[in-house]
Design a protein around this motif. Structure first.
Motif, mmCIF file in Angstrom:
data_model
loop_
_atom_site.group_PDB
_atom_site.id
_atom_site.type_symbol
_atom_site.label_atom_id
_atom_site.label_comp_id
_atom_site.label_asym_id
_atom_site.label_seq_id
_atom_site.Cartn_x
_atom_site.Cartn_y
_atom_site.Cartn_z
ATOM 1 N N ALA B 175 0.850 -1.194 0.000
ATOM 2 C CA ALA B 175 0.000 0.000 0.000
ATOM 3 C C ALA B 175 0.885 1.243 0.000
ATOM 4 O O ALA B 175 1.868 1.312 0.734
ATOM 5 C CB ALA B 175 -0.901 -0.013 1.239
ATOM 6 N N ASN B 179 -1.534 6.675 0.378
ATOM 7 C CA ASN B 179 -2.772 5.899 0.454
ATOM 8 C C ASN B 179 -3.063 5.534 1.912
ATOM 9 O O ASN B 179 -4.180 5.757 2.417
ATOM 10 C CB ASN B 179 -2.612 4.631 -0.411
ATOM 11 C CG ASN B 179 -3.859 3.763 -0.402
ATOM 12 O OD1 ASN B 179 -4.947 4.252 -0.109
ATOM 13 N ND2 ASN B 179 -3.697 2.495 -0.716
ATOM 14 N N ARG B 182 -3.919 8.642 3.960
ATOM 15 C CA ARG B 182 -5.297 9.089 3.731
ATOM 16 C C ARG B 182 -6.280 8.242 4.519
ATOM 17 O O ARG B 182 -7.206 8.755 5.138
ATOM 18 C CB ARG B 182 -5.631 9.005 2.240
ATOM 19 C CG ARG B 182 -5.985 10.344 1.630
ATOM 20 C CD ARG B 182 -6.577 10.235 0.234
ATOM 21 N NE ARG B 182 -6.259 9.017 -0.462
ATOM 22 C CZ ARG B 182 -5.207 8.851 -1.274
ATOM 23 N NH1 ARG B 182 -4.376 9.837 -1.495
ATOM 24 N NH2 ARG B 182 -5.000 7.697 -1.872
ATOM 25 N N LYS B 183 -6.071 6.885 4.487
ATOM 26 C CA LYS B 183 -7.011 5.987 5.165
ATOM 27 C C LYS B 183 -6.945 6.159 6.681
ATOM 28 O O LYS B 183 -7.891 5.838 7.385
ATOM 29 C CB LYS B 183 -6.701 4.531 4.793
ATOM 30 C CG LYS B 183 -6.875 4.289 3.306
ATOM 31 C CD LYS B 183 -7.316 2.890 2.985
ATOM 32 C CE LYS B 183 -7.755 2.847 1.527
ATOM 33 N NZ LYS B 183 -8.585 1.705 1.216
#
Lengths: 350, 350
Positions: B175, B179, B182-183
């Motif tokens: 990942a 990314n 952000r999560k």
């Protein structure tokens, strides 16, 4: 099994079966040796598939062989040389030999492997049974239904541990009221005593607090931000360790990645915190204290949250403990110490 | 599968296979229909086991049938009447009929069953394959390796959700950095905004706080006690729901039990808190405020922690969310409101 009960059972079974049962009892219940059944089927690798099929049918008719999804091919010394499924046996052309249809790459575990490892390999290689092999010989097999039971049990214990409850070992309604209260109370009191240190830490900074009461309004915000970023890291790393995405030797790579996450997320929360503090009518000095503390606290949470599952794994403990409120309490105390030492330094000389 | 990509794949496969694949795509990926394979074996119930064995060997030799651990027996209309394992087929005496060796109780799921239900039944009945049945006809089977994959995926998502991370859907190192950020950032900011309410609540009680600064030293202790007892209840109930020990209709029984737990644990922590407050040199009035607040906060945490997994399940949401820091933030704010309203009432009139 408790020792007494085990002795009782042993005295009831025949001497023939006794040796085998005693051997099984020697392995811990959560190891491959403790989970395996010794009822598997093996055939010599040099016979034909028709002979093997007759063998398997005889064994099946005799009963008592539960693990028949896979058959092991052995050489003259009993060393396992290959594995094939019943389906492959049935699909084999007439005249083929066992050696022709068996797969030489046998994924196996030693009897000492723990149930997490058994589950991980079963899942990774899509197995219905995994052989427990010692010195090249199959001692038994762990069938997939036992792997699933073990997975469910591990997951239950992990969930309860992450919720700071000692594993119940019984369904919720079966467990007695005071039994549950004890298993919760122990942890709750331990956490309570640990959290008392937050009060001790704050009392240490009483004069700073008295001179800037507004500092207090940010305490829950700051400690929860550290705790939340720590939970995120420990959840990610605990899970990555469990499924094998991360291994112990990746430790430094994980920490440098989480260092970056902590800086990025901490800077972002710090900026929001600064704006909020100014909007509440605080001085830009106090707002800067809040912002710098948020950066430091999120960074601390992230690094501690990532380091602990690795450290627990290193010392043979369950990394899931790192997601527990116990770690959150530690981060709470660290957060308060960071906050008020930053405040004392920046607000008194300013 | 994303729609575009699915169309691409469909255009590459033959028209014959296309109808079947299109039917599979119609089921959500996490339903029994989405998990099943249509490559299973069934035989008429009125043939002999020797004929059935010949049938099965022909199917096995033709390849393309992966789910062969169990065979389904059907009547003339194609309705499933029984199930037997390959082992039972091989163990059957000469001359027996399929109807003699098959089990009439076929544990099955409808195509709409979710993956948690499929996993629960597979685990409960120790199955290696579970048939997906609609209108009495077998549409396909979910094999145990896919059940395990689904269990691992569910567990990963639950762990990440409980750690307040949106499910990553990729291994940790695959990942991308931003990314992941952000999560995590989305949840972290949401929790941050929620926790800001703790400051708002405290500002509301500024005059009470100014007159008794010592009240502040207990804030982290009190809110963490509510959060911890809430985590315990939600972990216990979430897990009990997942393994089927508790069902929705047990709601009131669960709440009355957790009411008792909350009172017992809250009284215990309250007593410790009282002693600690007096030892720190506070008045017995202030110590009483701390003790009463601890009782009320632990009770609130326990009831909210138990009620939310039930409520989430009731409305078709994942109960695991109830163990998330989002619930902890709610309990934090409730704790502060309880604490300072008890303090305002007891300390100003005294």
């Amino acid at each position: 099994l408790e020792d007494e009960r085990a002795d009782e059972i042993l005295s009831e079974i025949s001497t023939e079966a006794r040796g085998e049962t005693e051997r099984l009892l020697a392995y811990p219940a959560d190891s491959a040796g403790g989970l395996m059944t010794t009822e598997f089927v093996s055939v010599p690798e040099d016979i034909t598939v028709e002979e093997a099929l007759t063998n398997v049918r005889n064994v099946a008719r005799a009963g008592r062989r539960e693990a028949m999804h896979t058959v092991y091919a052995t050489d003259a010394r009993g060393i396992v040389r290959g594995v094939f499924s019943l389906r492959e046996l049935l699909a084999a052309p007439h005249g083929a030999r066992v050696a022709d249809i068996s797969w030489a790459d046998v994924v196996s575990v030693p009897p000492t492997a723990d149930r997490e490892e058994v589950a991980r390999l079963t899942s990774k290689y899509d197995l219905v049974a995994i052989p427990v092999v010692d010195d090249g010989r199959v001692l038994g097999v762990v069938t997939v239904d036992d792997v699933i039971d073990a997975m469910v049990e591990v997951q239950t214990e992990d969930t309860q541990r992450q919720g700071a409850v000692a594993p119940l070992e019984q369904p919720y309604f079966q467990a007695g009221f005071w039994n549950i209260a004890r298993k919760r109370g122990g942890w709750l009191v331990l956490l309570f005593v640990a959290e008392m240190l937050t009060g001790t830490a704050m009392r240490h900074y009483e004069s700073t607090i008295a001179s800037a009461l507004s500092l207090m309004f940010f305490v829950p915000l700051i400690i929860s931000s550290g705790g939340n970023s720590g939970s995120q890291s420990s959840a990610l790393i605990t899970r990555a360790l469990a499924v094998g995405d991360v291994e112990l030797r990746d430790g430094w790579r994980v920490l440098s990645r989480e260092l970056g996450q902590g800086l990025a997320l901490g800077a972002f929360l710090g900026a929001i915190g600064f704006v909020r503090a100014v909007m509440w009518g605080n001085s830009s000095d106090l707002a800067a204290v809040v912002a710098i503390t948020l950066l430091a606290v999120v960074l601390t949470g992230t690094l501690v949250g990532a380091a602990l599952p690795l450290a627990f794994t290193r010392f043979g403990l369950d990394p899931a403990i790192a997601s527990s409120p116990f770690v959150a309490s530690f981060v709470d105390i660290a957060g308060i110490l960071i906050y008020f030492s930053v405040a004392t330094r920046m607000l008194t000389h300013g």
